[in-house]
Design a protein around this motif. Structure first.
Motif, mmCIF file in Angstrom:
data_model
loop_
_atom_site.group_PDB
_atom_site.id
_atom_site.type_symbol
_atom_site.label_atom_id
_atom_site.label_comp_id
_atom_site.label_asym_id
_atom_site.label_seq_id
_atom_site.Cartn_x
_atom_site.Cartn_y
_atom_site.Cartn_z
ATOM 1 N N TYR A 204 -8.768 -5.335 69.957
ATOM 2 C CA TYR A 204 -9.894 -4.534 70.440
ATOM 3 C C TYR A 204 -10.939 -5.414 71.112
ATOM 4 N N ASP A 205 -11.445 -4.930 72.245
ATOM 5 C CA ASP A 205 -12.457 -5.662 73.004
ATOM 6 C C ASP A 205 -13.559 -4.688 73.397
ATOM 7 N N ASN A 206 -14.783 -4.979 72.976
ATOM 8 C CA ASN A 206 -15.929 -4.139 73.322
ATOM 9 C C ASN A 206 -16.341 -4.455 74.757
ATOM 10 N N GLN A 207 -15.609 -3.880 75.689
ATOM 11 C CA GLN A 207 -15.778 -4.195 77.109
ATOM 12 C C GLN A 207 -17.112 -3.698 77.638
ATOM 13 N N LEU A 208 -17.695 -4.465 78.529
ATOM 14 C CA LEU A 208 -18.947 -4.055 79.147
ATOM 15 C C LEU A 208 -18.731 -2.814 80.017
ATOM 16 N N GLY A 211 -17.342 -3.085 83.694
ATOM 17 C CA GLY A 211 -15.934 -3.346 83.996
ATOM 18 C C GLY A 211 -14.991 -2.263 83.512
ATOM 19 N N ASN A 212 -15.535 -1.152 83.040
ATOM 20 C CA ASN A 212 -14.664 -0.152 82.414
ATOM 21 C C ASN A 212 -14.000 0.770 83.442
ATOM 22 N N GLU A 213 -12.815 1.266 83.095
ATOM 23 C CA GLU A 213 -12.056 2.174 83.959
ATOM 24 C C GLU A 213 -12.057 3.601 83.421
ATOM 25 N N TYR A 221 -20.676 6.196 77.618
ATOM 26 C CA TYR A 221 -19.875 5.006 77.298
ATOM 27 C C TYR A 221 -20.535 4.197 76.189
ATOM 28 N N ARG A 225 -19.065 3.275 72.419
ATOM 29 C CA ARG A 225 -18.939 1.915 71.907
ATOM 30 C C ARG A 225 -19.804 1.697 70.660
ATOM 31 N N GLN A 235 -11.550 0.762 65.341
ATOM 32 C CA GLN A 235 -11.231 -0.066 66.505
ATOM 33 C C GLN A 235 -9.724 -0.292 66.627
#
Length: 324
Positions: A204-208, A211-213, A221, A225, A235
């Motif tokens: 799991y990566d708490n992406q910014l 950069g999300n799709e 969003y 998160r 997660q």
């Protein structure tokens, strides 16, 4: 302007605290049931669920969520459905959310077979939904939940009145040539890593947001998160080789059998989806009887988590479809 009562991004940050969270804590009922036992395993899998009963319900809605998702991610959606007169039922698929995990590394997305998802779903309907509501439920699916929902409807056509698919996973991007996809899956299996991450997958990566799709909506969003940071148990990371193999089998089965899809369906496609394969989705939908396709141009994958200009038409069409 929508004819239904829906949340808005304009005041969502404050409404989430003042209305949605209290609604969730005060109105939702939570529980667990035994999921089907995986072949070769000694114990059943705990399946988490939640529901809310509307005192003057127009009907009921069962939600089938996507991969990595948990019922806690659907607080706003459940709130909106309830505000518009529906009792709502939702569960976490095995191996994700608040349900039992299946491997030593709880971050790895794994399932023995998509048949297990379907068996759990049928148990949820039998043990919880039909015990709590007199209405024949409608089904609302997102992404992987659409794969599971479609398989369940094909096996048990009597369960649901209608179904809405949001960005259903009838194909996955990037859509590789069949021969190359098979080569990679066989190579991964040959390396004896079917229960390990597939090539390029990670924890799991708490992406910014930047950069999300998944969505154009920063507030939705960040709330998603935030929920996952406050409840680390939900997660989930990338997929295992076996999950991907089983997903390919499930999607092939749906395409081959969808011509006998038995109930009215609305498929809402995210026009700018980078997660599922819209070309294959179109191909599958074209084979469905009594199905309507709605394209929300410009929307990313998470239609229920999108900006209002995308989300409101999606939920309006959903509620309108259920009421007709």
């Amino acid at each position: 302007m929508s004819q239904f009562v829906l949340c808005s991004e304009d005041n969502l940050a404050s409404k989430y605290i003042s209305d949605i969270q209290p609604f969730w804590h005060n109105n939702m009922q939570h529980g667990m049931f035994d999921g089907v036992r995986e072949v070769g395993k000694k114990e059943n899998v705990d399946i988490a669920y939640a529901y809310v009963l509307h005192p003057q319900a127009l009907g009921s809605v069962v939600v089938s969520t996507g991969r990595i998702e948990s019922l806690i991610k659907y607080k706003e959606v459940v709130y909106d459905l309830y505000q518009n007169g529906y009792s709502v039922f939702i569960h976490d698929h095995r191996g994700q959310g608040l349900s039992g995990r299946l491997l030593d590394n709880p971050n790895i997305g794994y399932v023995g077979s998509f048949e297990e998802y379907v068996a759990d779903f049928k148990s949820f309907i039998n043990q919880v939904v039909t015990e709590k509501t007199q209405h024949k439920p409608n089904l609302l699916c997102h992404s992987m939940g659409g794969t599971i929902g479609a398989m369940t409807v094909l096996r048990y056509p009597e369960l649901f009145e209608k179904v809405v698919f949001s960005a259903p996973m009838f194909g996955i991007r990037p859509s590789l040539p069949n021969w190359f996809a098979k080569f990679l899956l066989n190579l991964h299996a040959t390396l004896n890593k079917k229960n390990a991450y597939f090539f390029g997958q990670n924890n799991y990566d708490n992406q910014l947001f930047s950069g999300n799709e998944l969505t154009h909506s920063e507030i939705r969003y960040q709330l998603f998160r935030q929920e996952y940071e406050e409840t680390p148990k939900v997660q989930l990371g990338g997929v295992s080789g076996n999950w991907l193999k089983m997903a390919v089998q499930a999607m092939n089965e749906i395409e081959q059998g969808v011509h006998r899809f038995p109930i009215p369906a609305l498929i809402i496609q995210a026009g700018a989806d980078q997660v599922v394969d819209n070309k294959r989705q179109n191909r599958v939908v074209a084979k469905m009887k009594n199905a309507k396709l709605m394209v929300i141009a410009g929307s990313k994958h998470e239609l229920f988590e999108e900006q209002d200009k995308f989300r409101t038409p999606c939920l309006t069409a959903t509620l309108d479809f259920f009421r007709k």
